[in-house]
Design an enzyme around this catalytic site. Structure first.
Site, short mmCIF file in Angstrom:
data_model
loop_
_atom_site.label_atom_id
_atom_site.label_comp_id
_atom_site.label_asym_id
_atom_site.label_seq_id
_atom_site.Cartn_x
_atom_site.Cartn_y
_atom_site.Cartn_z
NE ARG A 87 6.31 16.51 -12.87
CZ ARG A 87 7.25 15.41 -13.17
NH1 ARG A 87 6.44 14.54 -13.74
NH2 ARG A 87 8.43 15.03 -12.51
CG ASN A 134 10.64 18.18 -10.51
OD1 ASN A 134 10.74 17.75 -9.38
ND2 ASN A 134 10.67 17.35 -11.71
N GLY A 135 13.28 18.84 -8.05
CA GLY A 135 14.46 17.91 -7.91
C GLY A 135 14.98 18.34 -6.34
CE LYS A 179 -0.29 8.23 -12.09
NZ LYS A 179 -0.97 7.16 -11.60
CE LYS A 207 -4.40 1.93 -6.25
NZ LYS A 207 -3.14 1.76 -7.18
CD1 TRP A 253 4.31 15.43 -3.03
CD2 TRP A 253 6.27 15.38 -2.85
NE1 TRP A 253 4.22 14.28 -2.34
CE2 TRP A 253 5.62 14.42 -2.01
CE3 TRP A 253 7.44 15.21 -2.55
CZ2 TRP A 253 6.31 13.47 -0.88
CZ3 TRP A 253 8.40 14.31 -1.97
CH2 TRP A 253 7.58 13.58 -1.08
CD GLU A 255 -2.66 -1.90 -6.85
OE1 GLU A 255 -1.61 -1.95 -6.39
OE2 GLU A 255 -3.16 -0.91 -7.56
CB CYS A 295 8.05 20.27 -8.34
SG CYS A 295 8.57 20.05 -6.41
CD GLU A 341 -2.83 5.00 -3.95
OE1 GLU A 341 -1.49 5.61 -3.91
OE2 GLU A 341 -2.79 3.98 -4.64
CG HIS A 380 0.43 -18.11 10.50
ND1 HIS A 380 1.13 -19.02 10.98
CD2 HIS A 380 0.36 -18.41 9.23
CE1 HIS A 380 1.05 -20.30 10.36
NE2 HIS A 380 0.47 -19.92 9.32
C1 AGP Z 1 -0.04 3.69 -6.79
O1 AGP Z 1 -1.44 3.91 -6.70
C2 AGP Z 1 0.88 4.58 -6.37
N1 AGP Z 1 0.58 5.99 -6.70
C3 AGP Z 1 2.30 4.52 -6.44
O2 AGP Z 1 2.41 3.38 -5.39
C4 AGP Z 1 3.03 4.08 -7.71
O3 AGP Z 1 2.63 2.87 -8.41
C5 AGP Z 1 4.64 4.12 -7.14
O4 AGP Z 1 4.83 5.17 -6.95
C6 AGP Z 1 5.32 3.78 -8.74
O5 AGP Z 1 5.26 4.68 -9.59
P1 AGP Z 1 5.78 4.13 -11.01
O6 AGP Z 1 5.05 3.20 -11.68
O7 AGP Z 1 5.48 5.63 -11.87
O8 AGP Z 1 7.03 3.98 -11.13
#
Ligand code: AGP
Length: 615
Positions: free
Chosen positions: A27, A101-102, A610, A492, A75, A488, A2, A495, A511
């Protein structure tokens, strides 16, 4: 996961907190709230939804004046996102108000105890339990707020960054931290509190980042005094001068942060190698490596721990380290590593990769590795973050703030740093011929201009996105260095556009995944010239004969794949080990455009945050 913001001083708190919350929305953004003290009473407003929803609600429902206030963007961990579960939370008397936050892990047992003593709870949150525990301690022990917070925190288990104030003593805010970040901005007779420095950057360049197990009582006009929560020892605040500037945290004319960050990559990569890569002298200078070179050279293996996109950068690094420096590498999901009793020795070097530097699983993996005697090196973007502080040494990526939840420039800058390390080790170990070493150094130096060229495919990518925007599934294939890029690319797309996507090593298709291919299935194949080109061309043939739709990422001038594919997107030619820096660009753009066309919230995709500070 958060965002928290607070202000105490002489200015109106409301605009500072609202703007700060907006900057921290990366966040968490499922609900938001604010509490202001107007000199007489607390005015509190909270709502499910975004900070903008909170703005509308609070300006309609409450008095928004006052020079003391706290705000929160959430969050959800405990309790669904709704108005009641949103922060801030009152204590039962209505005197104390808190943001958090936590996670308080033992909140159920504490809640049961408090209920026995007559406390009632409106929400399902652990935070409401904490503020009532503080109130109970304050009453029972007859102590001031600061002491009550300290005693209460010693009774809970979990992670927190909290800010709490008392209506009866509205000249102070008490803050504390364990596991979640908390920065205090220091002004002249005013203080700012936030999860990172972005909410107060236009007001002050001076900040103190609380360490774990520290708390502070903040009073305008007084110096900050820090204490250890556990044993009450005095801690000394280290005032840091912030490097952040306002421009970096604004959209700068782009529709979304993600697009801005995609376009920032040429600059970000340059900033990552600036002062470190001296191609004309054949040198790589990185103090974190130079000072610990023996550890790297004598390591039995390198273990890379990370999550999400950072884990994908780790996979690219595995290819680079093994290929160039001939060091054995294992790449681990931090979340698995931390719980599977891994064999770690003092001959291992662990590299932890994290954009935010706050990812809870990666932090836990670091702690485990250190306990077992490994040397831990961090690759982080956020300066002063928990991972940067927890590791034995490290290197910042210097990508600048990444605000879009989908990582883009973090990926390419992490690969840049890891390539520099691999090249340095290759040189020191004598694993690479001088001419090849110099060639790669020189090529890395000009990679930003090739990224610029790759970005020129944007209009074409947009046209392709329009064709496939309604797809339900999507397959990404790549081999060698470009297998992690396929993973990757798929991450992308899923998500931010919510299309189901899978990344696979191209040769693994036969396979299993090949069964999915029909005329509805777009398959994105990375088929650049270097590497396993002919093999990948065969995979493309296999897809074509099953009527799959082929979008191929090819090297400029490629004719062979053009004959077979439905669409080709060109990237400049480069060495195989550097190709992920280019092939990832069209994949980022493709996800971006598809998500925009589907009306998705690109920068704040559903259910994500994030910075993943919970496990
Ligand atoms: C990537 O697009 C993500 N939002 C997520 O996978 C991110 O890379 C992951 O949470 C790791 O975060 P960090 O690099 O801040 O540790």
């Amino acid at each position: 996961m958060c965002g928290i913001v607070g202000y105490i001083g002489y200015r109106e708190a409301y605009p500072i907190i609202m703007k700060g919350l907006q900057r921290l929305e990366y966040r968490g953004y499922d609900s938001a709230g604010i509490a202001l003290y107007d000199g007489n009473q607390i005015n509190l407003s909270k709502t499910k939804g975004k900070v903008e929803d909170l703005r509308n609600k609070s300006e309609r429902d409450i008095a928004i004046n006052g020079t003391l206030g706290i705000g929160h963007t959430r969050w959800a961990t405990h309790g669904v996102p709704n108005d009641v579960n949103s922060h801030p939370h009152y204590s039962n008397s209505g005197d104390l108000v808190i943001i958090h936050n936590g996670i308080i892990e033992n909140y159920e047992s504490v809640k049961t105890e408090l209920k026995k003593r007559g406390y009632v709870f409106e929400s399902d949150t652990d935070t409401e339990v904490l503020v009532n525990l503080i109130e109970e301690v304050k009453k029972k022990e007859n102590v001031k707020l600061g002491q009550a917070v300290q005693i209460a925190l010693n009774q809970v288990v979990g992670a927190y960054a909290i800010a709490v104030f008392d209506k009866q003593k509205p000249d102070e805010i008490v803050v504390a931290k364990l596991g979640s970040p908390l920065a205090i901005g220091i002004g002249d007779k005013e203080f700012f509190i936030a999860s990172d420095a972005s909410p107060f950057i236009e007001f002050t360049n001076n900040a103190v980042y609380l360490e774990d197990d520290e708390m502070a009582i903040i009073r305008p006009g007084k110096e900050i005094k820090l204490r250890k929560i556990k044993d009450d020892a005095v801690a000394y605040p280290m005032v840091q001068e912030l490097q952040l500037n306002l421009e970096e945290i604004e959209k700068g004319g782009y529709d979304h942060f993600m697009l801005k960050e995609i376009y920032e990559q040429p600059r970000a990569i340059k900033d990552t190698y600036r002062g470190r890569l001296l191609a004309d002298q054949g040198l790589i200078k990185m103090s974190g490596i130079d000072d610990n070179l023996e550890k790297f050279l004598n390591a039995n293996r390198i273990i890379i721990v990370a999550c999400g996109t950072s884990w994908h950068a780790g996979l690219v690094a595995e290819y680079i380290f093994e290929d160039l420096a001939r060091v054995p590498v294992e790449v681990e999901y931090a979340s698995e590593f931390r719980y599977r009793n891994p064999v770690i020795t003092n001959k291992d070097v662990v590299i932890a990769i994290s954009q935010s530097g706050e990812t809870a699983d990666t932090l836990a993996a670091i702690k485990l590795a250190k306990e077992n005697g490994a040397f831990v090196f961090g690759v982080c973007n956020v300066v002063g973050s928990s991972i940067a502080r927890e590791t034995d040494a490290g290197a910042y990526t210097h990508a600048g703030p990444e605000i879009g939840v989908a990582s883009t420039k973090a990926f390419t800058t992490q690969i840049t740093i890891l390539t520099l390390i691999a090249l340095k080790l290759a040189k020191e170990k004598g694993e690479m011929s001088e001419p090849r070493y110099h060639e790669i150094l020189t090529e890395l130096e000009i990679i930003p201009s090739k990224v610029e060229r790759a970005l020129q495919a944007n209009p074409l990518v947009e046209i392709i996105a329009d064709v496939y925007k309604d797809s339900e599934n999507c397959l990404y294939l790549g081999r060698g260095y470009n297998f992690p890029v396929a993973l990757e690319g798929a991450l992308k797309l899923k998500e931010i556009s919510y299309i189901h996507a899978e990344g696979y090593p191209a040769a693994e298709m036969k396979h299993g995944p090949i069964a999915l291919i029909d005329e509805q299935m777009p398959v994105i194949v990375i088929a650049t010239k270097k590497g396993h080109y002919e093999k990948v061309v065969s995979n493309i043939q296999e897809i074509k004969s099953r009527k799959g739709k082929i979008i191929a990422i090819v090297t400029e001038g490629d004719e062979q794949v053009r004959e077979l594919a439905d669409h080709v997107i060109e990237v400049p030619e480069t060495f195989e080990c550097l190709s992920p820096l280019l092939t990832t660009i069209p994949l980022q753009l493709l996800s971006y455009h598809i998500a925009v066309m589907r009306g998705c919230n690109v920068d704040q995709p559903r259910n994500l945050a994030k910075s993943v500070t919970v496990e």
